[in-house]
Motif scaffolding. Structure first.
Motif, PDB file in Angstrom:
ATOM      1  N   GLU A  91       0.756   3.869  -2.875  1.00 47.04           N
ATOM      2  CA  GLU A  91       0.591   5.428  -2.526  1.00 47.04           C
ATOM      3  C   GLU A  91       1.753   6.320  -3.112  1.00 47.04           C
ATOM      4  O   GLU A  91       1.573   7.354  -3.587  1.00 47.04           O
ATOM      5  CB  GLU A  91       0.317   5.555  -1.186  1.00 47.04           C
ATOM      6  N   ASP A  92       2.953   5.894  -2.694  1.00 48.05           N
ATOM      7  CA  ASP A  92       4.175   6.720  -3.040  1.00 48.05           C
ATOM      8  C   ASP A  92       4.251   6.838  -4.694  1.00 48.05           C
ATOM      9  O   ASP A  92       4.464   7.821  -5.232  1.00 48.05           O
ATOM     10  CB  ASP A  92       5.385   6.180  -2.624  1.00 48.05           C
ATOM     11  N   SER A 106       0.973  -1.140  -0.076  1.00 43.81           N
ATOM     12  CA  SER A 106      -0.050   0.026  -0.109  1.00 43.81           C
ATOM     13  C   SER A 106       0.910   1.265   0.005  1.00 43.81           C
ATOM     14  O   SER A 106       0.481   2.309  -0.830  1.00 43.81           O
ATOM     15  CB  SER A 106      -0.967  -0.081   1.313  1.00 43.81           C
ATOM     16  N   SER A 147       1.973   6.749  -6.715  1.00 49.08           N
ATOM     17  CA  SER A 147       0.681   7.629  -7.437  1.00 49.08           C
ATOM     18  C   SER A 147       1.160   9.078  -7.255  1.00 49.08           C
ATOM     19  O   SER A 147       0.699   9.926  -7.907  1.00 49.08           O
ATOM     20  CB  SER A 147      -0.642   7.487  -6.803  1.00 49.08           C
ATOM     21  N   HIS A 148       1.978   9.696  -6.322  1.00 48.67           N
ATOM     22  CA  HIS A 148       2.614  10.841  -5.884  1.00 48.67           C
ATOM     23  C   HIS A 148       3.780  11.152  -7.094  1.00 48.67           C
ATOM     24  O   HIS A 148       4.050  12.313  -6.720  1.00 48.67           O
ATOM     25  CB  HIS A 148       3.043  10.993  -4.439  1.00 48.67           C
TER      26      HIS A 148
END
Length: 66
Positions: free
Chosen positions: A61-62, A57, A64-65
């Motif tokens: 998340e990382d 996860s 997507s940034h």
């Protein structure tokens, strides 16, 4: 190593940990003397699977940034 490769690797490890947990659960129910050791191993594998899911996860998340 790129984030996608890390995520895919973590997902593979999660899948493996869950499969091993399932196999040990089936083994535990069929072998009387292995209950305590197998239960301890299942707890450790569940903790590993949880940690790997969190890692996956985090990497997703990382990624997507970026």
């Amino acid at each position: 190593m790129d984030p996608f490769s890390l995520t895919v690797g973590a997902a593979g490890l999660i899948s493996l940990a869950l499969e091993v947990t399932k196999t040990i659960s089936e083994y535990t129910s069929s072998v009387k003397g292995a209950a305590v050791e197998s239960q301890q191993l299942m707890v450790e594998l569940f903790a590993l699977a949880t940690a790997l899911q969190r890692l996956s996860s985090f990497l997703t998340e990382d990624e997507s940034h970026l």
